[in-house]
Structure formats: structure tokens, C-alpha cells
Scaffold this motif. Structure first.
Motif, mmCIF file in Angstrom:
data_model
loop_
_atom_site.group_PDB
_atom_site.id
_atom_site.type_symbol
_atom_site.label_atom_id
_atom_site.label_comp_id
_atom_site.label_asym_id
_atom_site.label_seq_id
_atom_site.Cartn_x
_atom_site.Cartn_y
_atom_site.Cartn_z
ATOM 1 N N UNK A 190 0.854 -1.198 0.000
ATOM 2 C CA UNK A 190 0.000 0.000 0.000
ATOM 3 C C UNK A 190 0.884 1.239 0.000
ATOM 4 N N UNK A 191 0.506 2.220 -0.821
ATOM 5 C CA UNK A 191 1.337 3.427 -0.900
ATOM 6 C C UNK A 191 1.181 4.332 0.320
ATOM 7 N N UNK A 192 2.201 5.158 0.527
ATOM 8 C CA UNK A 192 2.190 6.143 1.614
ATOM 9 C C UNK A 192 2.443 7.511 0.991
ATOM 10 N N UNK A 193 1.679 8.514 1.466
ATOM 11 C CA UNK A 193 1.886 9.860 0.920
ATOM 12 C C UNK A 193 2.411 10.813 1.975
ATOM 13 N N UNK A 194 3.181 11.800 1.503
ATOM 14 C CA UNK A 194 3.538 12.905 2.399
ATOM 15 C C UNK A 194 2.961 14.193 1.823
ATOM 16 N N UNK A 195 2.765 15.138 2.726
ATOM 17 C CA UNK A 195 2.136 16.395 2.319
ATOM 18 C C UNK A 195 3.114 17.562 2.415
ATOM 19 N N UNK A 196 3.131 18.367 1.386
ATOM 20 C CA UNK A 196 3.938 19.591 1.369
ATOM 21 C C UNK A 196 2.958 20.774 1.357
ATOM 22 N N UNK A 197 3.122 21.676 2.305
ATOM 23 C CA UNK A 197 2.201 22.819 2.384
ATOM 24 C C UNK A 197 2.985 24.111 2.201
ATOM 25 N N UNK A 198 2.520 24.954 1.314
ATOM 26 C CA UNK A 198 3.197 26.225 1.070
ATOM 27 C C UNK A 198 2.426 27.398 1.648
ATOM 28 N N UNK A 199 3.035 28.562 1.582
ATOM 29 C CA UNK A 199 2.352 29.763 2.077
ATOM 30 C C UNK A 199 1.339 30.224 1.020
ATOM 31 N N UNK A 200 0.561 31.247 1.364
ATOM 32 C CA UNK A 200 -0.497 31.750 0.478
ATOM 33 C C UNK A 200 -0.013 31.951 -0.965
ATOM 34 N N UNK A 201 -0.662 31.297 -1.885
ATOM 35 C CA UNK A 201 -0.423 31.451 -3.321
ATOM 36 C C UNK A 201 0.994 31.059 -3.765
ATOM 37 N N UNK A 202 1.655 30.227 -2.944
ATOM 38 C CA UNK A 202 2.995 29.763 -3.321
ATOM 39 C C UNK A 202 2.915 28.423 -4.056
#
Lengths: 95, 486, 477
Positions: free
Chosen positions: B450-462
């Protein structure tokens, strides 16, 4: 906050959903557990925090006052449940 | 075809290795073969697809083409496509032939994509498992007993199983990123306001955002170039042209400051997911990035605030489904109230009704301040946490979900447990930020891989930054190239 | 001890935009059902609102005209309720942050005195569609052409003391919105609608009584009747020891009564919350000043100017200034004839009588300002007498001829030629020796007889002053 069966009936009516008396107890239980989750936020002091309706500060853009739409009645009423003479029909509204 | 990314297919189309009609026929036959098992599509638009493919080929022949010309795409069934059934996964709209196009659809049509059909989804996008669809659950291509995630589960499963090259999705609390993580693909939610919501059936208006579900960050950038940007029909869509997301994909990550939220690495996080995250961070470090811990102190309140704001907005958004002008109307209503109540009760499923009731309650007299206003204040606290974090770091990286895909039926009796699984994605919607889930590992702990995901979060409108970082990771890893065997 | 009535009015004014508040559909009145209902107006899933700039501008214009605070940051909210003529299941309105805040309006009462009535607020909102209750297979028909038409809801303070004040307030409001050009204010077509909150209390009491809201009042006359009826109903109940129920009542013009709309009243909880599909509307100083610069001269200012510039009485000036169209007509007449007093009389008396009789607005007048001005000019230059002018005026009603053409063709020109008048006077004196004798013997009343005879002989055309002077002179001899 636990919800009573009567609360469920009241909000179900506001939302125009049919909830039978038998269902109401079960629905009240389920919603109460969701409210319990929600109530986590009640202990937080937000006295000086302004409510935020949108995630960014922007202001409303305005549209020029121009008629851009044309008559599409026939096309749009093809997907209507019940029409006559161009009107949408609903069970008699009693004033 | 071994590489079915949009970028690769586009090159092949350009070199004349095959035509768009041939490519489309290939996908249509894959759908015919596998959709029965996966249930990823609600509607297959074969005729439309072949017509669009022929047109795309003609345009290529004339030299009038872009990177998406002739690329077979699937649209989440939340986007209106003119003269195509648009159900939103609900009985309420099971007979609804949309009379107009969503902006996203219009722009992708203009870019030359080929519409294969409409993908399955949780009813009105309310769910994290695709089990609330009126059209039945979608199965995860990696393990047919497991959910693909939701609400864009059909789009994610279709991309993972190569039933389309790329798909559209929408994300209100994680509905693009979580299914992408569960299906081992790339799912990108842009900043709120980056993409027009016109024609996208509303769940929670202040949170909903469209985005690509794809096989790579590069493909996501290709779709973003076609769909992002202002729209005069959506007041909440930001003005100012969107940048070219392709042009910054190869920017160096040297000196990139990565923040990992302390609050995401808790005992609720599955061991394999945490391991995959740590491995991924090492990759970033090898590319010149530095990693530090950051704080999102109010993140634990995001689920509470979300389950007030989203149902409250939904309770009003779904009032238009009243059986008067379109959609489901109950049989032989005895009076107006009966028509409303039976049409809505018969037309909506249980989860949708539950959320309408919660939202109605949260807005009702006497509870508005304690619930709705309180949640809006918490929302600001969550936003402020992100703002503070982005003063210290350029990107926030963490898990997309605490665990890998769960079994169909496993959590459907306990909505609250399921809600809590969205703990890493929901805050991003409340703050309106861009977030991407990319594959970063795999586990066979429960039998099948089963795959695993990671999340990348940027700042507003980046968005450009987020796509750049995800792309660089994918240039140096192979997780996104793993495919499910269907 | 007697009773006094307290009235507050909520007036809905349809703004005269070309397109709807949030969509590009036409707002033209009277189109075939649902031909002006776009995908947004029908609340098709996925559609979104975008605010019409003119609707906002018109609201701000109104605010400035009533000296109101302008909301620098106004917010739209959703008001939730189910009704078949409300397609979205919510009406977009403004609850806590309206575009127009506190203002005031000066009204003129019948005795000529004035009162200032407070305006609580005015907010922008969407109109609903129409439910047609004629029998469609026993069902109700829904027409959504009107759905989404911009409305300005103007809320007064509960400061109106009786039905006449309420009517005066409404008329002043009507006058202002027409001056501003933000609405045609046509009550019979529903572009101006009035709800009245009525309560009664013992004379001198400072507390407000329980109020009833009367809906569906669609003419000035009905406002008066509905309020009178409702106040009396409440007094009767209270005098019988009863209690007033806070409720919504419908005015039935046919029966001249109000009746309860309990069916609509069942525990309404509108669940207002900020409309997430719209952002806050921000208005800056520059915008306000630009709108202010567009304001026309308003009724009060115009009235004062008419008094100062044309020496009209306050009353006449007020009557003329109450309607922008009448004021413009009047000023055009004055420009042509150069006599404000005569113009005022002719416009407010003679012309108004014709308009009333034919049920016309002044802009539909059968006699244009230019033609009336030319007629008055002939009185002023003594071509005709005032009396002959009435004849010419009558003739002008049914023709397109100018006053001069009528005077010419009917030979109505006043005789001012002193030789001709002298000849006339001589003839009358010669033909009535008996009366001449009586007059000369001191019976001065007979003078009127000579005037009458002379006028008759001249078919009314003799200049009365010349005739008078000459007769007196000749009879003395």
C-alpha cells in the motif's frame, strides 16, 4: 452537547428533511457524537480573535451592469421535474 | 506504454508515436476492462471523448497544439459538463444533465484535453472513503478490499489504475490529497481563490478548491497552467494572472528551509508513515534543504472548527436541491412540505443529511455564537499559526494521513473516527493554503503493498514553490512511478 | 385616556438596474415567465454570484440623499428559508453590515409643517420570484424572472405617529428615489413595496406596544387604510382586555382588512451567516465623493430655490418640487414664458386637473412644457386674456397645434386696438340709453352690464382693462 430527539425534529424541519420518530433517536445519538468532537474548541479563549469568514483578505469585485444572458427557458426546463406554460409547477402553495 | 505521465504522452503525441484517437481508444478499453471492478467512473463519455480526440489530432496536424492537446482526462463528477450527466455522487442529481460548463472544464477543453468521463466521489464530496456515493464505493487499485480515499476517490483510483492520464478533483478538507496518498499518486490542492469554482458543485464555499490528480508534480503543473487564474464569474477567485508553473519546476532546493510540525508526529501517526516521512526528509536534505521542527499549536482544533464551518455552509448550499427546477422529486407529493421533505430525504444519503443537520444546528438561534462564530475565530488562530510558521520556514512537510488506506466498511459506522483521520489536511483548507500529497513510500504490513503519501504545504499562493519542491523530490525518487497492478 | 399609534415602515425598492443583482439577466418587467432566469437565477448547482456595480452605486446614492452613514465595509449574508419562489433556499441580504446606515428624511404634513423621520438603515438584497396561484392542474406555477432583481430595503425608525405621516413618509421616499433615478417606484408593478410595523400604546406612554407587521401593501391609499384598520383592530383588542400577538398580517385591499399569516410564522429561524461566495464590499472616500458629485438637486433644495428664485409660496414650491418631472416641466415652462407665478398656477392647477382626470403622469402630459409656455406667454403679452387662455388650453388638449395657431385659426386674439374698443363702447352706450341714464343717476352697479354687453359683442376678446377704462371715461361724459 447532547441533542434531544425534539431538537432533531426541529432542525430537521428547518432543513426540510424527513426524520421519523424511530430514526430521530439514532440521528440524535450520531449528531451528539459529532457535537462532542466539535465541543473540543469550546475551552479555547478566543475573546480577542476576530471571526474569519475567508482565508484571505480580499474585497468584492464588481460586475458592470450589463445584460449578458439570453432566454434559454426551453433548454433549461428540459431538466425540470414539472412545468407548464413556461412555469415551474409545485404542489399548491397555501398563503 | 510504460510511462503514462501527461508529459510523456504529450511527447509521444508530438512525435507521432500514436494519435490522440488511438490513445483515447486505449484508455476507453482499459476503462471497459477495469471499471467494473474499481467503480471509478460514474459516467463514461465515449462519444464525446472520440470526437474531442479527433479534433485534437486535427489541431496537432495543423500545428495548433499545447502540452495537453489530445490528453485523455477524467473529471470528478462534481464539475458541470454541458449536456453530460453530472451527479455529484448523489441520487438527488442522478438524472441531472448539466446545462453549462464549469470554468475548469471549459479551460481544459480549450487546452485540448479529451474527456473520458465523470469519476465517482463521495456524495456531494462529503466523505473520506468514497463509501457515501449513491453509485457505490470505489475500490483501491492497490487492494480491492480497501477504500481509495475520498471524496475524489474515483479520480484517484482512475489515475492510479491508468484509466485516464490525469484527472480533476476538489478538496474541501483533504479530498484531493488523502485519496492521492491512498492511491500512490500526486494530488494538488492550490490556494483557495487560485482556481475558479464556477460550475463546481459547492460543498463548503469558503473551503472548496479544485486541483489536479496526476502521476507527477510536473503533470500537476501542466494542468495548473491550463486552469489557474482569474474568472469574472467567481468573486472569490483572485485577480492577477497565475504564473507559469512549469518554469520554476527545476529551481534548486539549496537552502530550502523545511518545517515539520511537532503536532503531526504524535502517537496517532502510523509507524510506517512516520518512517516514510523521515526517509523523505533525508532526500530533501541531500538536495540541500534544512529541516527544523515547527509548531502548529492549534492544529488539533482544525477538525472541530471544520465540522462546524463546512456543514454550516453546506446546509445552505444544499437547500437549492428542493425538487422544483431540476434534480430528484419524490413521487406524488401530497403538498409542498411533503415534496420538500420527501424529495430531500429520499434524494440525499445519510452522511449528507447528517451534515446538513449539524450545519443547521450550528447556525440556529441560540447556537450561532457558540458554534459558528467560535469556529470562525478558531479558524483565524489556525491561520495565524501557519503565518507564524512561514516566517521561519519555506515549506511545511508532514504526513498526508496518519495511516494507509483502510478497508471498505471498516470506519463507515463511526463517522467521528473517520473525520479524525483528516487531521493533517483540514487545517490547510481552513487557512486556504496550497498543499500537495506525493507518494513517498510503501508498506506491505497488512499483506498487499500500500502506498504512503507525504504532504507539502506552502504559504499563500505559493503554488509554484510547492510544485517545484515536489518535482525535485520526484526527480530523485521512484515512489511516484510505482503502479498498482489491476 | 386615548391611544396613540406607532408606525415603522420597511420599504422595498427595486433598483432600476439593467441586469440583476448577481447575474447578467435582464430585469425588464412583464417578460414571458422564466425567460429572464439564467442558470444562476435558477440556482443551478455550481453557479456563483458577482455583484452588480450599479446596484451598489444606487444604494450609496440613496444613502447620501438621506444624509446616512455609508457602510465602508458591507457584508452580504445568507437568510435561509424554503419557499418555491426562492431558488437557492436562501436570500442574499445584508444583516449586520448594511451599505446604508443611519440617516433621516424630512416629511411635509398636510398643514405644511415638517417632521424629521429617522432612517434606521437600508440594505441591498435579492428579490424573490413570483408564485402564481391560478390553477395549473391544481398546482402553483413559479416564475423566476423577478428572482435576483436588486432591492434596497429601507427601514424607518418607529417614529411615524399616524397613517397620514406614514403616507407622507412614503411619498417623500418615492419622490427621492425618483429624483435619484434609482427606481421607478411603481407601486402597482411592485417596484416599490411597503410593509408596516404597527403598534398602539396609551397616549403619553414611552414604551412600544407589541407590533404586528402588515405585508403586501401596494398603493399609497392602501397604506393609509391598512394602518388605520390595523391600529383600530389593536385598540379594540386592548380595550376588550385582550393582548396583541406579534405576527405577520396580510392586508386584503378587497375587504379592507388585515388577516393573520400564521401559516408562514411557524418558528422561523433564518440562520443568517456571512455569504461565503461573496467578499466584503469596501467603499472608500473617493468612491463616496464621486457618487455625491452625481447627486441631482433634491426636493428640499429645489423647493428652497423655487421660493428664492421664483418667489413662489412654500406650498406651491413644495408641490412642484415633490416630483422631479414636474419640477423640470415647470422650469421649462418658466424659461419660455418668463412668468413663474403664472407658470406655477397653470402647472399645479389647470394641468394637474387634466392629468388627474386622465390618470396620467406629467411626462405623459398631452401638452408639452413648450406648448404650455407659449400659451402663458400670450397671456403675459396680452394677446389673450386669462379667460380666453382656458379656451385655448382646452383646444390644445385635443390637438398638436401651438397656442398661436389655435388663437389665429379660431380668431381669439384679444382686441387691444383702442379705436376698435372705442367703437365697441360707443355702440353699447348708443344702444342702451336707459341704462346709461340709470348709471349717470348714480346706479353704479349697472357698470357691470356695460362690460358684459361689450365683451359679448367682442366675443370675449376685448382687453378688459382697456375696455374698463374707456367705458368709465365715456359714461362720465
Amino acid at each position: 452537547m447532547a441533542l434531544e430527539q425534539t431538537d432533531v425534529e426541529k432542525i430537521a424541519h428547518l432543513a426540510r428533511l424527513h426524520v421519523s420518530t424511530e430514526e430521530a433517536t439514532e440521528v440524535a445519538k450520531r449528531i451528539s457524537s459529532i457535537l462532542e468532537l466539535i465541543d473540543q474548541m469550546q475551552g479555547i479563549d478566543t475573546e480577542n480573535v476576530a471571526p474569519m469568514a475567508h482565508s484571505f483578505d480580499a474585497i468584492q469585485r464588481l460586475r458592470p451592469d450589463v445584460v449578458t444572458e439570453t432566454d434559454q427557458r426551453e433548454y433549461l426546463q428540459k431538466i425540470a421535474p414539472s412545468t407548464q406554460d413556461g412555469l415551474y409547477l409545485v404542489p399548491k402553495v397555501i398563503e | 506504454m510504460s510511462d503514462r505521465t501527461v508529459a510523456a504522452l504529450s511527447r509521444s503525441l508530438a512525435q507521432g508515436e500514436f494519435s490522440s484517437v488511438e490513445l483515447t481508444q486505449d484508455y476507453l478499453s482499459r476503462i471497459a476492462l477495469h471499471n467494473k471492478g474499481l467503480n471509478a467512473f460514474i459516467t463514461v463519455t465515449e462519444e464525446l471523448a472520440l470526437a474531442q480526440a479527433a479534433q485534437a489530432d486535427a489541431q496537432r496536424a495543423k500545428g495548433q497544439h499545447g502540452p495537453l492537446t489530445g490528453i485523455p482526462i477524467a473529471h470528478k463528477d462534481i464539475f458541470c459538463i454541458q449536456d453530460v450527466r453530472t451527479t455529484c455522487g448523489s441520487k438527488m442529481l442522478s438524472n441531472f444533465i448539466a446545462p453549462y460548463n464549469a470554468t475548469v472544464v471549459e479551460r481544459l477543453n480549450a487546452a485540448g484535453t479529451v474527456t473520458l468521463g465523470k469519476t465517482n466521489m463521495d456524495e456531494f464530496a462529503m466523505g473520506s472513503s468514497n463509501e457515501t456515493s449513491f453509485f457505490g464505493p470505489v475500490r483501491n487499485p492497490w487492494d480491492n478490499e480497501r477504500v481509495p480515499g475520498g471524496s475524489s476517490g474515483g479520480s484517484a483510483a482512475a489515475v492510479a489504475a491508468d484509466l485516464c492520464a490525469i484527472a480533476t478533483g476538489t478538496d474541501t478538507g483533504g479530498s484531493i490529497r488523502q485519496p492521492a496518498a491512498f492511491c500512490g499518486i500526486t494530488g494538488f490542492k492550490p490556494s483557495y481563490g487560485r482556481i475558479s469554482r464556477w460550475g463546481m458543485i459547492a460543498f463548503a464555499s469558503s473551503l472548496d478548491q479544485a486541483g489536479p490528480i496526476s502521476k507527477s508534480a510536473e503533470d500537476a503543473a501542466l494542468m495548473m497552467n491550463a486552469i489557474a487564474g482569474p474568472d469574472s464569474r467567481d468573486s472569490t477567485c483572485v485577480e492577477g494572472a497565475a504564473p507559469d508553473y512549469m518554469s520554476t519546476l527545476n529551481d534548486s532546493l539549496k537552502g530550502l528551509r523545511i518545517g515539520v510540525p511537532r503536532q503531526h508526529i504524535t502517537k496517532g501517526l502510523g509507524a510506517e508513515v512516520e518512517k516514510a516521512l523521515q526517509e523523505a526528509l533525508k532526500v530533501f536534505e541531500s538536495l540541500g534543504a534544512t529541516v527544523q521542527e515547527i509548531d502548529l499549536p492549534n492544529n488539533h482544533l482544525s477538525v472541530s472548527a471544520y465540522y462546524v464551518i463546512a456543514p454550516a455552509e453546506a446546509s445552505a448550499n444544499l437547500s437549492r436541491f428542493d425538487g422544483v427546477r431540476y434534480g430528484y422529486r419524490c413521487d406524488k407529493p401530497v403538498n409542498l412540505e411533503d415534496m420538500y421533505k420527501r424529495s430531500r430525504s429520499e434524494g440525499f444519503g445519510d452522511e449528507v443529511k447528517r451534515r446538513i443537520l449539524v450545519g443547521t444546528y450550528a447556525l440556529s438561534a441560540g447556537y450561532y455564537d457558540a458554534y459558528y462564530l467560535k469556529a470562525q475565530r478558531i479558524r483565524r488562530l489556525i491561520k495565524q499559526d501557519f503565518d507564524a510558521a512561514f516566517k521561519e520556514v519555506d515549506i511545511i512537510i508532514g504526513p498526508t494521513t496518519p495511516h494507509t488506506a483502510f478497508k471498505i466498511g471498516e470506519k463507515s459506522d463511526d463517522p467521528v473516527t473517520m473525520y479524525l483521520e483528516d487531521i493533517y489536511t483540514i487545517g490547510v483548507n481552513l487557512a486556504g493554503l496550497p498543499g500537495i500529497s506525493i507518494p513517498a513510500g510503501s508498506t506491505s504490513a497488512s499483506g498487499k503493498a500500500l502506498p504512503i503519501g507525504i504532504q507539502l504545504v506552502g504559504s499563500d499562493f505559493a503554488e509554484a514553490k510547492v510544485l517545484n519542491i515536489a518535482h525535485q523530490f520526484q526527480l530523485h525518487t521512484d515512489w511516484h512511478k510505482q503502479t498498482a497492478e489491476v | 385616556m386615548g391611544w396613540e399609534t406607532v408606525i415603522g415602515l420597511e420599504v422595498h425598492v427595486q433598483l432600476a438596474t439593467h441586469s440583476k443583482l448577481f447575474s447578467g439577466s435582464s430585469t425588464t418587467f412583464g417578460a414571458a415567465p422564466n425567460t429572464q432566469a439564467s442558470v444562476f437565477d435558477l440556482a443551478m448547482p455550481g453557479t456563483l454570484p458577482v455583484l452588480n456595480e450599479q446596484a451598489l452605486r444606487m444604494a450609496v446614492k440613496f444613502g447620501l440623499a438621506v444624509d446616512a452613514e455609508i457602510g465602508r465595509r458591507s457584508v452580504f449574508d445568507r437568510k435561509n428559508y424554503f419557499y418555491p419562489d426562492l431558488p437557492k433556499g436562501y436570500q442574499v441580504s445584508q444583516l449586520d453590515f448594511p451599505t446604508v446606515g443611519k440617516g433621516s428624511l424630512e416629511i411635509t404634513l398636510e398643514d405644511g409643517s415638517t417632521r424629521v423621520i429617522g432612517i434606521t438603515r437600508a440594505h441591498i438584497e435579492e428579490d424573490a420570484g413570483k408564485s402564481l396561484h391560478e390553477d395549473y392542474q391544481g398546482q402553483t406555477g413559479i416564475d423566476l424572472n423577478r428572482a435576483g432583481t436588486p432591492l434596497l430595503e429601507i427601514v424607518s425608525e418607529p417614529e411615524l405617529a399616524n397613517a397620514k405621516e406614514a403616507v407622507a413618509y412614503l411619498k417623500k421616499l418615492h419622490s427621492i428615489i425618483r429624483y435619484l433615478g434609482i427606481s421607478d417606484g411603481n407601486m402597482s408593478q411592485g417596484s416599490m413595496r411597503c410593509d408596516a410595523n404597527v403598534s398602539v400604546r396609551k397616549t403619553g406612554s414611552t414604551e412600544l406596544g407589541t407590533r404586528a407587521e402588515i405585508k403586501n401593501i401596494n398603493s399609497f391609499r392602501f397604506v393609509e387604510k391598512a394602518i388605520l384598520h390595523e391600529a383600530q383592530r389593536q385598540i379594540d383588542i386592548l380595550e376588550d382586555g385582550g393582548r396583541i400577538v406579534q405576527e405577520t398580517r396580510l392586508y386584503d385591499a378587497d375587504r379592507d382588512e388585515t388577516r393573520s399569516m400564521r401559516s408562514k410564522e411557524v418558528a422561523n429561524d433564518y440562520r443568517y451567516f456571512p455569504e461565503p461566495d461573496l467578499l466584503p464590499v469596501v467603499i472608500d472616500e473617493a468612491y463616496i465623493e464621486a457618487v455625491r458629485a452625481e447627486l441631482p438637486e433634491l426636493p428640499n433644495a429645489k423647493r428652497e430655490r423655487f421660493v428664492a428664485q421664483y418667489s413662489l409660496s412654500e406650498y406651491d414650491a413644495g408641490v412642484i418640487a415633490s416630483s422631479r418631472e414636474m419640477a423640470e416641466y415647470f422650469e421649462e415652462v418658466v424659461t419660455i414664458c418668463a412668468d413663474a407665478k403664472l407658470s406655477s398656477n397653470w402647472v399645479t392647477v389647470d394641468l394637474q386637473a387634466v392629468l388627474n382626470k386622465q390618470d396620467l403622469e406629467i411626462e405623459q402630459s398631452p401638452i408639452s412644457a413648450m406648448r404650455l409656455g407659449e400659451l402663458i406667454a400670450r397671456i403675459k403679452d396680452q394677446t389673450i386674456s386669462s379667460k380666453i387662455a382656458k379656451t385655448v388650453f382646452e383646444a390644445m388638449l385635443d390637438s398638436t397645434q401651438s397656442a398661436d395657431e389655435i388663437i389665429e385659426s379660431q380668431g381669439l386674439k384679444q382686441v387691444t386696438d383702442s379705436d376698435a374698443i372705442e367703437k365697441l363702447v360707443d355702440e353699447v352706450i348708443a344702444g342702451n340709453p336707459e341704462q346709461v341714464e340709470q348709471y349717470r343717476a348714480g346706479k353704479e352697479k349697472v357698470f357691470a352690464f356695460f362690460i358684459g354687453q361689450a365683451m359679448k359683442a367682442s366675443r370675449g376678446k376685448a382687453n378688459p382693462e382697456q375696455l374698463n377704462a374707456l367705458l368709465k371715461q365715456k359714461l362720465k361724459a
